[in-house]
Design a protein around this motif. Structure first.
Motif, PDB file in Angstrom:
ATOM      1  N   PRO A 263      30.670 -14.789 -36.610  1.00  9.70           N
ATOM      2  CA  PRO A 263      30.370 -13.845 -35.528  1.00  9.70           C
ATOM      3  C   PRO A 263      31.089 -14.113 -34.208  1.00  9.70           C
ATOM      4  CG  PRO A 263      28.580 -15.413 -35.776  1.00  9.70           C
ATOM      5  CD  PRO A 263      29.596 -15.762 -36.825  1.00  9.70           C
ATOM      6  N   PHE A 264      31.818 -15.231 -34.097  1.00  9.09           N
ATOM      7  CA  PHE A 264      32.401 -15.607 -32.800  1.00  9.09           C
ATOM      8  C   PHE A 264      33.920 -15.460 -32.800  1.00  9.09           C
ATOM      9  CE2 PHE A 264      28.431 -18.169 -33.162  1.00  9.09           C
ATOM     10  CZ  PHE A 264      27.717 -17.546 -32.143  1.00  9.09           C
ATOM     11  N   ARG A 265      34.403 -14.382 -33.432  1.00  7.53           N
ATOM     12  CA  ARG A 265      35.853 -14.212 -33.555  1.00  7.53           C
ATOM     13  C   ARG A 265      36.527 -13.936 -32.218  1.00  7.53           C
ATOM     14  NH1 ARG A 265      37.251  -9.778 -36.004  1.00  7.53           N
ATOM     15  NH2 ARG A 265      35.188  -8.859 -36.064  1.00  7.53           N
TER      16      ARG A 265
ATOM     17  N   ARG B  37      28.646 -24.220 -26.213  1.00  5.27           N
ATOM     18  CA  ARG B  37      28.874 -23.517 -27.485  1.00  5.27           C
ATOM     19  C   ARG B  37      27.684 -22.608 -27.752  1.00  5.27           C
ATOM     20  NH1 ARG B  37      28.163 -28.936 -31.281  1.00  5.27           N
ATOM     21  NH2 ARG B  37      25.952 -29.271 -30.848  1.00  5.27           N
ATOM     22  N   PHE B  38      27.920 -21.661 -28.656  1.00  4.50           N
ATOM     23  CA  PHE B  38      26.870 -20.731 -29.082  1.00  4.50           C
ATOM     24  C   PHE B  38      26.623 -20.930 -30.569  1.00  4.50           C
ATOM     25  CE2 PHE B  38      28.717 -18.750 -25.326  1.00  4.50           C
ATOM     26  CZ  PHE B  38      27.613 -18.243 -24.650  1.00  4.50           C
TER      27      PHE B  38
ATOM     28  N   PRO C  84      33.422 -21.777 -31.180  1.00  6.83           N
ATOM     29  CA  PRO C  84      34.280 -22.838 -30.651  1.00  6.83           C
ATOM     30  C   PRO C  84      33.593 -23.529 -29.470  1.00  6.83           C
ATOM     31  CG  PRO C  84      35.500 -20.766 -30.860  1.00  6.83           C
ATOM     32  CD  PRO C  84      34.061 -20.459 -31.142  1.00  6.83           C
ATOM     33  N   VAL C  85      33.904 -24.808 -29.301  1.00  4.21           N
ATOM     34  CA  VAL C  85      33.407 -25.558 -28.144  1.00  4.21           C
ATOM     35  C   VAL C  85      34.391 -25.353 -26.995  1.00  4.21           C
ATOM     36  CG1 VAL C  85      33.014 -27.881 -27.221  1.00  4.21           C
ATOM     37  CG2 VAL C  85      32.191 -27.272 -29.518  1.00  4.21           C
TER      38      VAL C  85
ATOM     39  N   LEU D 263      44.909 -16.349 -25.450  1.00  5.30           N
ATOM     40  CA  LEU D 263      43.970 -15.874 -24.422  1.00  5.30           C
ATOM     41  C   LEU D 263      42.634 -16.606 -24.565  1.00  5.30           C
ATOM     42  CD1 LEU D 263      43.120 -14.003 -22.126  1.00  5.30           C
ATOM     43  CD2 LEU D 263      42.716 -12.193 -23.818  1.00  5.30           C
ATOM     44  N   GLN D 264      42.188 -16.776 -25.801  1.00  8.19           N
ATOM     45  CA  GLN D 264      40.945 -17.530 -26.016  1.00  8.19           C
ATOM     46  C   GLN D 264      41.094 -18.964 -25.507  1.00  8.19           C
ATOM     47  OE1 GLN D 264      39.293 -17.283 -29.956  1.00  8.19           O
ATOM     48  NE2 GLN D 264      39.405 -15.041 -30.011  1.00  8.19           N
ATOM     49  N   ALA D 265      42.261 -19.555 -25.733  1.00  7.34           N
ATOM     50  CA  ALA D 265      42.468 -20.943 -25.287  1.00  7.34           C
ATOM     51  C   ALA D 265      42.333 -21.048 -23.767  1.00  7.34           C
ATOM     52  CB  ALA D 265      43.840 -21.444 -25.741  1.00  7.34           C
ATOM     53  N   ALA D 266      42.848 -20.051 -23.050  1.00  7.19           N
ATOM     54  CA  ALA D 266      42.731 -20.088 -21.581  1.00  7.19           C
ATOM     55  C   ALA D 266      41.266 -19.942 -21.174  1.00  7.19           C
ATOM     56  CB  ALA D 266      43.586 -19.005 -20.942  1.00  7.19           C
ATOM     57  N   HIS D 267      40.538 -19.073 -21.882  1.00  2.62           N
ATOM     58  CA  HIS D 267      39.110 -18.945 -21.578  1.00  2.62           C
ATOM     59  C   HIS D 267      38.361 -20.231 -21.912  1.00  2.62           C
ATOM     60  CE1 HIS D 267      38.505 -14.874 -20.164  1.00  2.62           C
ATOM     61  NE2 HIS D 267      39.243 -14.374 -21.141  1.00  2.62           N
ATOM     62  N   HIS D 268      38.807 -20.923 -22.952  1.00  2.00           N
ATOM     63  CA  HIS D 268      38.095 -22.127 -23.376  1.00  2.00           C
ATOM     64  C   HIS D 268      38.409 -23.338 -22.494  1.00  2.00           C
ATOM     65  CE1 HIS D 268      37.727 -20.386 -27.754  1.00  2.00           C
ATOM     66  NE2 HIS D 268      37.089 -19.686 -26.845  1.00  2.00           N
ATOM     67  N   SER D 269      39.397 -23.183 -21.600  1.00  2.00           N
ATOM     68  CA  SER D 269      39.847 -24.357 -20.847  1.00  2.00           C
ATOM     69  C   SER D 269      39.194 -24.512 -19.472  1.00  2.00           C
ATOM     70  CB  SER D 269      41.369 -24.305 -20.665  1.00  2.00           C
ATOM     71  OG  SER D 269      41.730 -23.287 -19.752  1.00  2.00           O
TER      72      SER D 269
END
Ligand code: FE
Ligand code: CA
Length: 535
Positions: free
Chosen positions: A45-47, A128-129, A137-138, A229-235
């Motif tokens: 669900p966390f794509r 994380r969710f 992802p963490v 884009l996800q990597a930037a949000h995760h950082s």
């Protein structure tokens, strides 16, 4: 110019749109706690990844959106879900700082916004969710420093304009690798249309334009599927502004270019989708019919006493663009023939936001005041100015609202917030400029530089030829640098004594593995507004 279908997105959109319409068919769902049996391997669900943002000294917003992919997920699509979340002081989640369950409502596309409170100032966290057996992802986030702290430095990146079809998000990969404290996104996070062809330089044929809530949700889902884009949000935590393409090209207030009588409905759908996909906190969700008839976006973020970010909304409350083309709204390029452009009462921010900004200047405790906003603030005439009345101006940016710009500069001079720096996007080019009360008056002894502007190029969106940008720079002596032939972002490092802006340019936006280099860097010293090039 033909822009290739970058990643087979039409098929993806059709799939997502079909699922969104299923969600819309179940408006009055009750909260469900999915059992592990629902968690088929295809049912991740966390794509769209996770995100965080809007950091305060003791709070930060955590975001995700639960997406359904497998056909057998359909029964859950109209159901409200309880999504678990955890935030910890360590990456291994041994020291949990807070945890809980949050509702993912079908009415809000199963987006989740958790405003975590009670955190400690000026520190990194991991979050994380969880849904059933699935774990997101963490990702890393952080809080702002305490109000009375004076941190030794703040490193942040800012970016804008990421048209999907124009390239890969290598810029975001590099932003993540730079590990900034904060990321500011200044608008055009999505573009409301799909691939298009420019058959003639001025005539674009666009396809698949977003109109409905389902359309905008699909567009965000497409963009947010990107791993860089996800990597930037995760950082790092983000602070976000919007520009026109989150809704419609060159819209102003409640009017779009084609003067669509249904535009206010479309804008409400776009604003809702923006909320659903951004790590922002709203003072309140819309009441009554649930439409996002407006959305409070402008806000302030303090980084201790080092920096205050004034995030501005130049779209929602503006006067309509001056002297539009016949029978249309939106932008135009005008000269002295357009007296309307100069009218005193015209506003880009709206009276209420102008007063709010002045108050933000008057009360700022910060050594640096960063105005984070959409469009180029420096005057940018397209033709030389030899005598008063000369020049040609694009009416969609601050040049379409010179009286409002003067009021903002007057407030800077009246309230004297320390070291104002304007950061901007929208024009798909790097610019470094001195901001002056009267751009047409060269003598700095009577017309001092009152602020410094750094405008960032686009993440992907294309721009004008470099030769044309060099003409702009020559027609506008307060501009000290202009570069439109490279995509990328800007890194800023703020310390109590100086701010350094480094223009980061990709080698090749068509490659996900593109390299990066610094094409120019500038400093602003404490108490000395204006561009100083250092590399
Ligand atoms: Fe753009
Ligand atoms: Ca724009």
């Amino acid at each position: 110019m033909m822009h290739a279908d970058r990643r087979g997105f039409l098929a993806r959109c059709a799939r997502v749109a079909a699922l969104s319409s299923v969600a819309a068919a179940f408006p009055h769902a009750t909260l469900a706690f999915p059992r592990a049996a629902h968690m088929r391997p295809s049912w991740y669900p966390f794509r769209l990844g996770v995100a965080s943002g809007s950091p305060r000294p003791t709070s930060v917003v955590l975001w995700t959106r639960v997406m359904f992919e497998a056909p057998d997920a359909a029964p859950a699509v109209g159901t409200a879900l309880a999504v678990g979340w955890e935030i910890a002081e360590d990456e291994g989640f041994r020291r949990i700082a807070a945890k809980g369950k949050a509702a993912a409502l079908p009415e809000l596309a199963h987006s989740v916004h958790v405003d975590v409170t009670g955190l400690r100032p000026d520190r990194w966290y991991w979050y994380r969710f969880m849904l059933g057996d699935a774990v997101s992802p963490v990702a890393r986030t952080r809080t702002a420093p305490a109000p009375d702290a004076l941190p030794a430095s703040l490193r942040f990146a800012f970016a804008s304009c990421q048209h999907w079809e124009f390239g890969h998000y290598a810029a975001h990969r590099h932003i993540a690798a730079a590990a900034p404290d904060l990321i500011a996104f200044l608008g055009d996070y999505i573009y409301e249309w799909g691939p298009y062809q420019l058959e003639h330089p001025q005539v674009a044929r666009r396809s698949d334009e977003s109109i409905t809530l389902g359309d905008y949700r699909s567009r965000y889902a497409q963009y947010k599927s990107d791993p860089h884009l996800q990597a930037a949000h995760h950082s790092a935590p983000w602070i976000v502004a919007w520009d026109d393409h989150e809704v419609a090209n060159d819209y102003g207030n409640d009017r779009d270019g084609p003067l669509d009588p249904g535009f206010s409905m479309r804008r409400a759908a776009a604003y809702q989708a923006f909320y659903e996909h951004m790590p922002i906190r709203l003072p309140s969700l819309p009441a009554g019919d649930g439409r996002f008839a407006w959305l409070r976006m402008h806000d302030r973020y303090d980084w201790g006493r080092l920096a205050r970010f004034h995030i501005l909304d130049g779209r929602q409350y503006r006067s309509y663009q001056a002297c539009p083309k016949r029978g249309r709204g939106g932008s135009n390029s005008v000269g002295a023939d357009c007296a309307e452009r100069l009218a005193r009462e015209r506003t880009l921010l709206g009276a209420e936001q102008e007063a709010w900004l002045a108050n933000g200047f008057a009360t700022s405790p910060a050594k640096w005041n960063i105005l984070a906003q959409q469009t180029l603030m420096a005057q940018s005439t397209q033709s030389p100015i030899v005598k008063p009345g000369d020049g040609h101006f694009w009416t969609d940016g601050w040049d379409g609202y010179p009286a409002a710009r003067e009021r903002l500069f007057d407030d800077l001079m009246k309230y004297r917030p320390a070291n104002p720096i304007v950061i901007s996007g929208d024009v798909h080019s790097f610019f470094a400029a001195d901001l002056k009360r009267d751009f047409n008056h060269a003598a700095s002894s009577v017309n001092p530089v009152i602020a410094t502007e750094f405008c960032g190029t686009s993440v992907t969106s294309n721009s004008r030829p470099q030769a044309r940008t060099e003409q702009y720079v020559s027609h506008n002596p307060h501009m000290h640098y202009g570069r439109s032939d490279r995509r990328g972002f800007v890194l800023m490092e703020i310390t109590p004594v100086k701010t350094v802006a480094s223009f980061q340019a990709l080698d090749d936006v068509s490659r996900p593995d593109s390299g990066l280099s610094t094409v120019a860097s500038f400093k602003v010293e404490d108490g000395r507004p204006g561009v100083v090039r250092i590399a």
